[in-house]
Motif scaffolding. Structure first.
Motif, PDB file in Angstrom:
ATOM      1  N   ALA A 273       0.966  -1.318   0.014  1.00  0.00           N
ATOM      2  CA  ALA A 273      -0.145  -0.032   0.170  1.00  0.00           C
ATOM      3  C   ALA A 273       1.016   1.167   0.188  1.00  0.00           C
ATOM      4  O   ALA A 273       0.604   2.325  -0.657  1.00  0.00           O
ATOM      5  CB  ALA A 273      -0.945  -0.001   1.371  1.00  0.00           C
ATOM      6  N   HIS A 274       2.087   1.160   0.729  1.00  0.00           N
ATOM      7  CA  HIS A 274       3.069   2.357   0.738  1.00  0.00           C
ATOM      8  C   HIS A 274       3.202   2.581  -0.751  1.00  0.00           C
ATOM      9  O   HIS A 274       3.493   3.829  -1.061  1.00  0.00           O
ATOM     10  CB  HIS A 274       3.953   2.062   1.838  1.00  0.00           C
ATOM     11  CG  HIS A 274       4.964   3.262   1.904  1.00  0.00           C
ATOM     12  ND1 HIS A 274       6.028   3.600   1.183  1.00  0.00           N
ATOM     13  CD2 HIS A 274       4.929   4.114   2.995  1.00  0.00           C
ATOM     14  CE1 HIS A 274       6.799   4.565   1.763  1.00  0.00           C
ATOM     15  NE2 HIS A 274       6.109   4.850   2.812  1.00  0.00           N
ATOM     16  N   GLY A 275       3.859   1.594  -1.316  1.00  0.00           N
ATOM     17  CA  GLY A 275       4.537   1.584  -2.559  1.00  0.00           C
ATOM     18  C   GLY A 275       3.397   2.296  -3.496  1.00  0.00           C
ATOM     19  O   GLY A 275       3.907   3.246  -4.638  1.00  0.00           O
ATOM     20  N   LEU A 276       2.257   1.613  -3.622  1.00  0.00           N
ATOM     21  CA  LEU A 276       1.062   2.372  -4.313  1.00  0.00           C
ATOM     22  C   LEU A 276       0.957   3.983  -4.090  1.00  0.00           C
ATOM     23  O   LEU A 276       0.725   4.392  -5.163  1.00  0.00           O
ATOM     24  CB  LEU A 276      -0.221   1.534  -4.036  1.00  0.00           C
ATOM     25  CG  LEU A 276      -1.420   2.097  -4.926  1.00  0.00           C
ATOM     26  CD1 LEU A 276      -1.149   1.725  -6.563  1.00  0.00           C
ATOM     27  CD2 LEU A 276      -2.784   1.235  -4.526  1.00  0.00           C
ATOM     28  N   ARG A 277       0.821   4.281  -2.790  1.00  0.00           N
ATOM     29  CA  ARG A 277       0.680   5.683  -2.702  1.00  0.00           C
ATOM     30  C   ARG A 277       1.804   6.432  -3.000  1.00  0.00           C
ATOM     31  O   ARG A 277       1.653   7.576  -3.719  1.00  0.00           O
ATOM     32  CB  ARG A 277       0.531   5.943  -0.996  1.00  0.00           C
ATOM     33  CG  ARG A 277      -1.037   5.151  -0.440  1.00  0.00           C
ATOM     34  CD  ARG A 277      -1.026   5.904   1.058  1.00  0.00           C
ATOM     35  NE  ARG A 277      -1.227   7.279   1.022  1.00  0.00           N
ATOM     36  CZ  ARG A 277      -1.218   7.825   2.196  1.00  0.00           C
ATOM     37  NH1 ARG A 277      -1.157   7.309   3.325  1.00  0.00           N
ATOM     38  NH2 ARG A 277      -1.500   9.169   2.017  1.00  0.00           N
ATOM     39  N   ARG A 282       3.464  10.571  -6.991  1.00  0.00           N
ATOM     40  CA  ARG A 282       4.454  10.962  -8.125  1.00  0.00           C
ATOM     41  C   ARG A 282       3.719  11.473  -9.163  1.00  0.00           C
ATOM     42  O   ARG A 282       4.096  12.409 -10.090  1.00  0.00           O
ATOM     43  CB  ARG A 282       5.612  10.028  -8.342  1.00  0.00           C
ATOM     44  CG  ARG A 282       6.689   9.961  -7.414  1.00  0.00           C
ATOM     45  CD  ARG A 282       7.751   8.925  -7.883  1.00  0.00           C
ATOM     46  NE  ARG A 282       7.402   7.612  -8.200  1.00  0.00           N
ATOM     47  CZ  ARG A 282       7.663   6.590  -7.217  1.00  0.00           C
ATOM     48  NH1 ARG A 282       8.014   6.878  -6.051  1.00  0.00           N
ATOM     49  NH2 ARG A 282       7.179   5.279  -7.672  1.00  0.00           N
ATOM     50  N   ALA A 283       2.673  10.934  -9.361  1.00  0.00           N
ATOM     51  CA  ALA A 283       1.827  11.262 -10.395  1.00  0.00           C
ATOM     52  C   ALA A 283       0.819  12.280 -10.162  1.00  0.00           C
ATOM     53  O   ALA A 283      -0.048  12.636 -11.094  1.00  0.00           O
ATOM     54  CB  ALA A 283       0.786  10.023 -11.068  1.00  0.00           C
ATOM     55  N   GLY A 284       0.808  12.818  -9.176  1.00  0.00           N
ATOM     56  CA  GLY A 284       0.226  14.151  -8.804  1.00  0.00           C
ATOM     57  C   GLY A 284      -1.116  13.701  -8.107  1.00  0.00           C
ATOM     58  O   GLY A 284      -2.014  14.486  -8.099  1.00  0.00           O
ATOM     59  N   GLU A 285      -1.382  12.392  -7.795  1.00  0.00           N
ATOM     60  CA  GLU A 285      -2.710  12.163  -7.321  1.00  0.00           C
ATOM     61  C   GLU A 285      -2.481  11.677  -5.651  1.00  0.00           C
ATOM     62  O   GLU A 285      -2.283  10.698  -5.265  1.00  0.00           O
ATOM     63  CB  GLU A 285      -3.208  10.926  -8.042  1.00  0.00           C
ATOM     64  CG  GLU A 285      -3.283  11.184  -9.504  1.00  0.00           C
ATOM     65  CD  GLU A 285      -3.834  10.067 -10.158  1.00  0.00           C
ATOM     66  OE1 GLU A 285      -4.626   9.142  -9.686  1.00  0.00           O
ATOM     67  OE2 GLU A 285      -3.810   9.934 -11.444  1.00  0.00           O
ATOM     68  N   GLY A 286      -2.548  12.626  -4.800  1.00  0.00           N
ATOM     69  CA  GLY A 286      -2.519  12.708  -3.356  1.00  0.00           C
ATOM     70  C   GLY A 286      -1.268  12.941  -3.101  1.00  0.00           C
ATOM     71  O   GLY A 286      -0.080  13.201  -3.445  1.00  0.00           O
ATOM     72  N   ASP A 287      -1.159  12.929  -1.782  1.00  0.00           N
ATOM     73  CA  ASP A 287       0.037  13.200  -0.846  1.00  0.00           C
ATOM     74  C   ASP A 287       0.772  11.853  -0.667  1.00  0.00           C
ATOM     75  O   ASP A 287       0.196  10.789  -0.404  1.00  0.00           O
ATOM     76  CB  ASP A 287      -0.472  13.783   0.627  1.00  0.00           C
ATOM     77  CG  ASP A 287      -1.007  14.960   0.552  1.00  0.00           C
ATOM     78  OD1 ASP A 287      -0.660  15.806  -0.499  1.00  0.00           O
ATOM     79  OD2 ASP A 287      -1.809  15.424   1.106  1.00  0.00           O
ATOM     80  N   PRO A 288       2.247  11.996  -0.643  1.00  0.00           N
ATOM     81  CA  PRO A 288       2.867  10.686  -0.345  1.00  0.00           C
ATOM     82  C   PRO A 288       2.713  10.214   1.114  1.00  0.00           C
ATOM     83  O   PRO A 288       2.163  11.082   2.191  1.00  0.00           O
ATOM     84  CB  PRO A 288       4.539  11.225  -0.352  1.00  0.00           C
ATOM     85  CG  PRO A 288       4.184  12.893   0.054  1.00  0.00           C
ATOM     86  CD  PRO A 288       2.930  13.253  -0.636  1.00  0.00           C
ATOM     87  N   PRO A 289       2.953   8.907   1.220  1.00  0.00           N
ATOM     88  CA  PRO A 289       2.730   8.198   2.394  1.00  0.00           C
ATOM     89  C   PRO A 289       3.715   8.748   3.523  1.00  0.00           C
ATOM     90  O   PRO A 289       4.742   9.104   3.326  1.00  0.00           O
ATOM     91  CB  PRO A 289       2.697   6.788   2.340  1.00  0.00           C
ATOM     92  CG  PRO A 289       3.516   6.727   1.117  1.00  0.00           C
ATOM     93  CD  PRO A 289       3.371   7.930   0.343  1.00  0.00           C
ATOM     94  N   ALA A 290       3.360   8.348   4.883  1.00  0.00           N
ATOM     95  CA  ALA A 290       4.347   8.749   6.075  1.00  0.00           C
ATOM     96  C   ALA A 290       5.749   7.770   5.930  1.00  0.00           C
ATOM     97  O   ALA A 290       5.051   6.437   5.490  1.00  0.00           O
ATOM     98  CB  ALA A 290       3.635   8.564   7.256  1.00  0.00           C
ATOM     99  N   ALA A 291       6.515   8.132   6.161  1.00  0.00           N
ATOM    100  CA  ALA A 291       7.646   6.981   6.275  1.00  0.00           C
ATOM    101  C   ALA A 291       7.694   6.015   7.179  1.00  0.00           C
ATOM    102  O   ALA A 291       7.163   6.309   8.322  1.00  0.00           O
ATOM    103  CB  ALA A 291       9.079   7.834   6.280  1.00  0.00           C
ATOM    104  N   VAL A 292       8.022   4.869   6.938  1.00  0.00           N
ATOM    105  CA  VAL A 292       7.815   3.615   8.030  1.00  0.00           C
ATOM    106  C   VAL A 292       9.344   3.270   8.227  1.00  0.00           C
ATOM    107  O   VAL A 292      10.133   2.898   7.034  1.00  0.00           O
ATOM    108  CB  VAL A 292       7.138   2.563   7.275  1.00  0.00           C
ATOM    109  CG1 VAL A 292       7.139   1.259   8.170  1.00  0.00           C
ATOM    110  CG2 VAL A 292       5.575   2.944   7.116  1.00  0.00           C
TER     111      VAL A 292
END
Length: 351
Positions: A273-277, A282-292
């Motif tokens: 899920a993290h990779g998908l987000r 990067r495609a401009g669709e949403g914010d990047p996920p929090a680092a884990v």
């Protein structure tokens, strides 16, 4: 060993920006107590602790008073329950003492099953068991009474460090998350997280019959993923292990693999899920996920022989070895956690 001699660098303890996740594992929990003692001694106290079963018990005791005295409270919890065979079979591993140690471990486990543990659990009286059948052989009433002595629940619920414990609804099979951020915790909640049937009787809370958190999440990493906090994860029943060579070792490995599979299924799903987000961001669709960043500390005590009996082995010398091993493991985990990974999703197992 003296709980006041925990590894220390003289830094006053204070909450730090990381989480601590503590799994279940019965008597192996003395290893976690060593981890907590070392963190307190080094002034690196987590800002959030999540626990299941034995991990929930350690979390409550650690947070139920001043950080400086956490090692003392944990010492009282664990060594107040040591058994009659505290000095028996002192040698681990091979050599002339190995058979003596195996025998002493068996006696300790037999004592646990037959007599219970002072301040933790006791067998239900036979007449009561016949008249009032229950889903557990042992009552956790002694644990609830002990918690009232060791834990300031007002401090636990209102302190700067949030506590989260997990249990399981035995009727619906659902995971139950109990968090000081959403409501107060009490002794019965901690006992419910430890209530693994058929050994321990379930605990009824607000109309729900609750059992051990390990039934749904023995290592509840889901409660820290997505929080943005790096985390030390202390896993008492890790997935890798030695090839089993006996019935006891086979049972022990089967249980460890079953519990660990829960953990890694959650981590693998979170990684995907993290990779998908990240790709969507990067495609401009949403914010990047929090680092884990997870630093996983597997239970390892040098020379300790595997097998189911070790889960019920409360000999004082054994608990002491587990505590010391946990202190050392905490230092290695802190080193990993303080590194700055280039990956935004990093999971590493501390050797």
């Amino acid at each position: 060993m003296d709980p006041n001699q925990a590894l220390t660098d003289g830094t006053p303890p204070q909450a730090s920006a990381f989480a601590l996740v503590l799994s279940g594992g019965l008597a192996l929990g003395a290893f976690q107590a060593g981890v907590l003692a070392a963190l307190a001694g080094r002034g690196r106290w987590p800002s959030r602790i999540v626990g299941s079963s034995t991990g929930a018990l350690n979390a409550a005791v650690a947070l139920g008073g001043p950080v400086e005295t956490a090692p003392e409270r944990l010492w009282q919890l664990w060594f107040g329950s040591a058994d009659l065979f505290a000095g028996a079979g002192a040698g681990f591993g091979g050599g002339p003492w190995s058979m003596a140690d195996a025998g002493a471990r068996f006696l300790s486990a037999a004592e646990t099953l037959g007599l219970g543990r002072a301040g933790l659990f006791r067998p239900r009286p036979v007449p009561l068991s016949l008249l009032q059948p229950a889903a557990g052989h042992m009552s956790l009433a002694p644990l609830q009474a002990r918690l009232l002595d060791l834990v300031d629940f007002d401090r636990l619920n209102a302190g700067p460090v949030s506590a989260c414990i997990t249990a399981t609804d035995l009727e619906t099979g659902e995971a139950v998350v109990l968090d000081t951020a959403t409501g107060p915790l009490g002794p019965a909640d901690v006992a419910a997280s430890c209530a693994m049937p058929p050994l321990f009787a379930p605990v009824e809370r607000q109309g729900r019959l609750l059992g051990d958190g390990g039934l749904t999440a023995n290592t509840p990493v889901a409660q820290v993923l997505g929080s943005g906090l790096p985390a030390i994860v202390v896993d008492l029943l890790p997935r890798p292990g030695e090839r089993p060579a006996s019935l006891s070792e086979g049972a022990s490995r089967a249980a460890a693999i079953a519990f660990a599979t829960q953990t890694w299924t959650v981590i693998d799903a979170a990684r995907e899920a993290h990779g998908l987000r990240e790709r969507l961001a990067r495609a401009g669709e949403g914010d990047p996920p929090a680092a884990v960043h997870l630093a996983i500390v597997p239970y390892v005590v040098p020379g300790e022989e595997p097998g189911v009996a070790r889960l019920l082995d409360y000999r004082a010398d054994v608990l002491s070895r587990r505590w010391v091993a946990g202190e050392s493991a905490a230092m290695r985990a802190l080193e990993r956690l303080e590194s700055r990974p280039s990956e935004t999703f990093r999971v590493e197992v501390c050797p």
